[in-house]
Design a protein around this motif. Structure first.
Motif, PDB file in Angstrom:
ATOM      1  N   HIS A  83       0.837  -1.203   0.000  1.00  0.00           N
ATOM      2  CA  HIS A  83       0.000   0.000   0.000  1.00  0.00           C
ATOM      3  C   HIS A  83       0.872   1.253   0.000  1.00  0.00           C
ATOM      4  CE1 HIS A  83      -2.951   3.021   0.884  1.00  0.00           C
ATOM      5  NE2 HIS A  83      -2.476   3.233   2.101  1.00  0.00           N
ATOM      6  N   GLU A 124     -10.826   2.249   2.625  1.00  0.00           N
ATOM      7  CA  GLU A 124      -9.719   1.499   3.219  1.00  0.00           C
ATOM      8  C   GLU A 124     -10.284   0.490   4.218  1.00  0.00           C
ATOM      9  OE1 GLU A 124      -6.405   3.615   4.888  1.00  0.00           O
ATOM     10  OE2 GLU A 124      -6.608   5.305   3.515  1.00  0.00           O
ATOM     11  N   GLN A 209      -9.997  -4.209  -3.032  1.00  0.00           N
ATOM     12  CA  GLN A 209      -8.956  -4.657  -2.113  1.00  0.00           C
ATOM     13  C   GLN A 209      -9.155  -6.143  -1.832  1.00  0.00           C
ATOM     14  OE1 GLN A 209      -9.603  -1.208   0.845  1.00  0.00           O
ATOM     15  NE2 GLN A 209      -7.391  -1.529   0.917  1.00  0.00           N
TER      16      GLN A 209
END
Length: 281
Positions: A83, A124, A209
């Motif tokens: 990341h 996130e 993700q």
């Protein structure tokens, strides 16, 4: 055990999930999931309860944040090497610490409000660590003794507020609804290894993700110990431990949330979240 809080915002009651996935009311046993109730020893005593004898909560009530009385919402930045790379930043020699306002905390399925003037609201998925008893100057070897359990956290970020407008990151992390937490507070006995949990996030059904806590730079025990050298950690404090790659900022071209987007995310063993993005008026 999987603890939760249910009901209207500000009126949540404590609950526990039974083996059939139904919510049982805990109000007669504890006032809320906060303070001394979160001590690992206190939570262990609740394991002796006959969960099926507790009142069944009918229907599908709103789920609130899985912890009450959070005094500090501490976040760790750039804690996954891949990341950091997609963000164009180096892996830090020590953990990057920043705070997220506790007013950002909402339930796991509440609407996500895109703040006024935002063009870069980002997603996130993160592992949340809930502190169960006061930790100060604790060793890494003893650090997990101070943890009540784990939860799924969505560390929503407004990148322009965070990065492009000078100052610290806090203002890009603290907008209302930028901290969905839950659905459950899962006790440590149910998580064999917090450093080996799959985690994922989708936007409108598209996977963004798909990572694992095994690629953390600084693990849970280290972070609890490290933070306790600089501040005492109190029951109900949440540590959000960083995110794997796949955030909108790292895409080419970058991609950000817009009104009506549907965000779904989860962590292995800790439950899933689902939010609909709305414009904040």
């Amino acid at each position: 055990m999987k603890f939760l809080r249910y009901g209207a915002p500000g009126q949540e009651k404590p609950g526990i999930l039974d083996n059939q996935g139904q919510i049982r009311d805990l109000s007669e046993k504890v006032s809320d999931l906060s303070g001394a109730v979160l001590d690992p020893a206190a939570l262990a005593k609740l394991a002796d309860l006959d969960v099926d004898a507790l009142p069944l909560v009918e229907g599908t009530p709103r789920l609130g944040p899985c912890v009450a009385g959070t005094g500090k919402f501490i976040c760790i930045g750039l804690n996954y090497a891949d990341h950091a790379a997609e963000s164009g930043m180096a892996v830090p020699p020590e953990p990057v610490i920043f705070m997220k306002a506790t007013s950002a905390i909402v339930g796991p399925n509440d609407d996500l409000l895109i703040p006024r003037g935002s063009e870069k609201t980002d997603w996130e998925v993160e592992l949340g660590v809930v502190i169960g008893r006061t930790a100060k100057y604790v060793s890494e070897a003893d650090a997990l003794d101070y943890v009540a359990g784990y939860c799924t956290v969505h560390d929503v970020s407004e990148r322009a507020f965070q990065i492009e407008r000078a100052g610290q990151w806090t203002k890009g992390k603290s907008c209302d609804t930028f901290g969905p937490t839950g659905p459950w507070l899962v006790t440590k006995d149910e998580i064999a290894d917090p450093q080996n949990l799959k985690m994922w996030l989708t936007v409108n059904g598209e996977t963004m993700q798909n990572g694992s806590t095994k690629t953390m730079v600084y693990g849970v025990a280290f972070l609890v110990s490290y933070l306790s050298q600089f501040m005492s950690l109190q029951p109900g404090d949440i540590i959000s431990t960083g995110t794997p790659p796949g955030v909108g900022m790292g895409m080419k071209p970058p991609r950000y949330l817009k009104a009506s987007d549907v965000i779904e995310l989860g962590i292995e063993g800790l439950g899933n979240q689902k939010q609909v993005a709305r414009a904040d008026t």
